[in-house]
Write an enzyme that holds these catalytic residues in place. Structure first.
Site, PDB file in Angstrom:
ATOM      1  N   ARG A   3       0.701  -1.264   0.006  1.00 38.57           N
ATOM      2  CA  ARG A   3      -0.060   0.171   0.189  1.00 38.57           C
ATOM      3  C   ARG A   3       0.881   1.172  -0.020  1.00 38.57           C
ATOM      4  O   ARG A   3       0.358   2.434   0.497  1.00 38.57           O
ATOM      5  CB  ARG A   3      -0.992   0.031   1.078  1.00 38.57           C
TER       6      ARG A   3
ATOM      7  N   HIS B 112       2.143  16.073 -26.327  1.00 36.57           N
ATOM      8  CA  HIS B 112       1.770  14.756 -26.012  1.00 36.57           C
ATOM      9  C   HIS B 112       0.398  14.097 -26.780  1.00 36.57           C
ATOM     10  O   HIS B 112       0.574  12.962 -26.909  1.00 36.57           O
ATOM     11  CB  HIS B 112       1.707  14.576 -24.620  1.00 36.57           C
TER      12      HIS B 112
ATOM     13  N   ARG C 186      -1.399  22.191 -14.911  1.00 34.25           N
ATOM     14  CA  ARG C 186      -0.265  21.057 -15.224  1.00 34.25           C
ATOM     15  C   ARG C 186      -0.628  20.336 -16.735  1.00 34.25           C
ATOM     16  O   ARG C 186       0.347  19.759 -16.954  1.00 34.25           O
ATOM     17  CB  ARG C 186      -0.361  20.051 -14.184  1.00 34.25           C
TER      18      ARG C 186
ATOM     19  N   GLU D 141      11.847  17.608 -24.868  1.00 31.63           N
ATOM     20  CA  GLU D 141      11.259  18.081 -23.580  1.00 31.63           C
ATOM     21  C   GLU D 141      11.848  19.320 -23.090  1.00 31.63           C
ATOM     22  O   GLU D 141      11.151  20.207 -22.488  1.00 31.63           O
ATOM     23  CB  GLU D 141      11.445  16.886 -22.544  1.00 31.63           C
TER      24      GLU D 141
ATOM     25  N   LYS E 227       4.052  11.511 -11.478  1.00 34.16           N
ATOM     26  CA  LYS E 227       3.267  10.647 -12.487  1.00 34.16           C
ATOM     27  C   LYS E 227       4.090   9.356 -12.556  1.00 34.16           C
ATOM     28  O   LYS E 227       5.095   9.201 -12.970  1.00 34.16           O
ATOM     29  CB  LYS E 227       3.037  11.259 -13.586  1.00 34.16           C
TER      30      LYS E 227
ATOM     31  N   GLU F 122      -3.081  17.645 -11.654  1.00 28.51           N
ATOM     32  CA  GLU F 122      -3.936  17.894 -13.063  1.00 28.51           C
ATOM     33  C   GLU F 122      -5.324  17.944 -13.183  1.00 28.51           C
ATOM     34  O   GLU F 122      -6.220  17.780 -13.855  1.00 28.51           O
ATOM     35  CB  GLU F 122      -3.569  16.946 -13.975  1.00 28.51           C
TER      36      GLU F 122
ATOM     37  N   ASN G  18       1.394  18.600 -20.920  1.00 27.15           N
ATOM     38  CA  ASN G  18       1.244  17.482 -22.051  1.00 27.15           C
ATOM     39  C   ASN G  18       1.439  18.360 -23.535  1.00 27.15           C
ATOM     40  O   ASN G  18       1.133  17.493 -24.277  1.00 27.15           O
ATOM     41  CB  ASN G  18      -0.222  17.379 -22.028  1.00 27.15           C
TER      42      ASN G  18
ATOM     43  N   HIS H 275       9.901   8.131 -27.572  1.00 29.35           N
ATOM     44  CA  HIS H 275       8.645   8.880 -26.859  1.00 29.35           C
ATOM     45  C   HIS H 275       9.043  10.521 -27.163  1.00 29.35           C
ATOM     46  O   HIS H 275       8.316  11.320 -27.629  1.00 29.35           O
ATOM     47  CB  HIS H 275       8.720   8.850 -25.306  1.00 29.35           C
TER      48      HIS H 275
ATOM     49  N   HIS I 191       1.383  10.691 -28.500  1.00 27.51           N
ATOM     50  CA  HIS I 191       1.099   9.539 -28.019  1.00 27.51           C
ATOM     51  C   HIS I 191       0.158   8.713 -29.237  1.00 27.51           C
ATOM     52  O   HIS I 191       0.512   7.493 -29.478  1.00 27.51           O
ATOM     53  CB  HIS I 191       0.028   9.832 -26.740  1.00 27.51           C
TER      54      HIS I 191
ATOM     55  N   LYS J  90       8.998  22.935 -14.399  1.00 27.64           N
ATOM     56  CA  LYS J  90       7.989  21.887 -14.272  1.00 27.64           C
ATOM     57  C   LYS J  90       7.733  21.816 -12.658  1.00 27.64           C
ATOM     58  O   LYS J  90       6.616  21.521 -12.274  1.00 27.64           O
ATOM     59  CB  LYS J  90       8.660  20.466 -14.517  1.00 27.64           C
TER      60      LYS J  90
END
Length: 375
Positions: free
Chosen positions: A121, A249, A242, A185, A143, A237, A246, A267, A253, A227
């Site tokens: 957990r 992206h 935030r 990036e 993330k 987000e 992206n 990527h 993606h 960032k």
């Protein structure tokens, strides 16, 4: 050297950017090795380069180190590798008081962070990123995720690291293609809300890619600071703030999905093409000037990066690419927010984009040639 902080209340943590930090790693991570043993996750390539000296340093400091090696490549961000990793952690008797260390690029950071967030957990973890992309982006912000057959990063959590240790010198072992992919990036932060930084990238991009110490450290520190500021304002987000991270992206993606999430299109390369597409689509809607898109495309092309669908090896039509977008985790109520630009340094979230129009735009982009690069 620079020490930055992400201000998230009890989840706040420091990011240290220091050339040569890996040579002093035992001291830097001492607060998380008090139990006298450490659990490390890396991939086969990174471990070959860096693990022997890290293990030797920790042994000299009286710290026991155990390593789990994951096959290199994006394909390891999977259910099966997550299961192998968790089985190993449990076999090692991981406890909630343990800290797990991620040594590698974005794949390792995402996979390790996700495992740390769910085993027992939740355990603490520390990021030691070894690619430019991970240093300026994925190691910071919390993330974590794996990929599935439905798409990229669709299963994951928000789980902040306790510390991020960035050593620009480790990039010396990075293949030049990976270095260029990470640089996309870096450019992203200029396009989001810092036009002067994009100007700096145009003037200094070649030096960054050549790993000039001062230029590389400035690029990393500026990117991480940007960032950190954005994540501090919108950790999960839930606002549009935030979401600005992206940029590139949503298009990117879809390109990655079309090319199989692998070596055909990295990527960072997909994000670079995605940013150019976002600018060209913004220009098509009259939001910015075409010359803004041309300027960014020229800079990335000068850095030997793909900037068109043809460059990226994407032959799918617009409808097929939009179908990939429909699996995007940001879909809500049948609509998908897009990151568009009013100009370089002026990105915003658009909630009124019709996917049929995007499909038509992408069909048009198959006829666009790469620009003549200038740097």
């Amino acid at each position: 050297m620079a020490r930055l902080n992400i201000a998230l209340g009890q989840r706040s943590y420091d990011i240290l950017v220091e050339a040569g930090a890996l040579a002093q790693i035992a001291g830097h991570i001492a607060p998380w090795t008090r139990r006298g043993r450490t659990l490390w996750i890396s991939d086969s390539h990174v471990a070959a380069h860096h693990w022997p000296r890290i293990e030797a340093q920790l042994a000299s400091a009286g710290v026991e180190a155990h390593l789990h090696i994951v096959p290199a490549g994006e394909a390891s961000k999977s259910w099966s590798e997550l299961a192998h990793l968790i089985d190993w952690l449990l076999a090692m008797g991981v406890e909630r008081s343990d800290t797990i260390f991620a040594l590698g690029g974005g794949m390792i950071g995402d996979l390790t962070g996700f495992a740390a967030s769910i085993v027992k957990r939740g355990c603490d973890f520390v990021q030691v990123p070894t690619t430019l992309l991970a240093q300026v982006d994925s190691s910071v912000g919390g993330k974590t995720a794996i990929n599935t057959t439905a798409g990229k990063n669709l299963v994951g959590t928000f789980h902040q690291p306790k510390f991020v240790l960035i050593d620009p010198q480790v990039l010396g072992t990075l293949p030049s293609r990976e270095m260029r992919a990470g640089y996309a990036e870096v450019v992203k932060y200029g396009l989001i809300d810092d036009a002067p930084f994009f100007d700096w990238c145009e003037a200094n991009g070649r030096a960054v890619l050549a790993q000039d110490c001062a230029s590389l450290e400035h690029a990393i520190v500026t990117s991480v600071a940007a960032k950190a500021r954005i994540v501090g304002e919108d950790e999960r987000e839930t606002k549009d703030r935030r979401a600005l991270l992206n940029l590139g992206h949503t298009f990117g993606h879809a390109l990655e999905a079309d090319t199989g999430f692998g070596e055909r299109l990295l990527h960072g390369e997909a994000v670079g093409v995605g940013m150019v597409l976002a600018l060209r689509y913004s220009a098509r809607r009259g939001l910015c000037e075409t010359r803004d898109a041309d300027r960014v495309a020229a800079h990335l092309a000068a850095c030997a990066m793909p900037v068109t669908l043809a460059d990226a090896g994407v032959t799918a039509d617009g409808n097929a690419l939009v179908d990939h977008m429909r699996h995007d985790k940001k879909m809500s109520g049948g609509t998908l927010p897009f990151l568009l630009l009013r100009g370089i340094g002026s990105t915003f979230v658009a909630h009124d984009v019709e996917l049929d129009d995007v499909a038509q735009f992408l069909d048009e982009q198959h006829r666009v040639a790469a620009p003549a690069p200038s740097l």
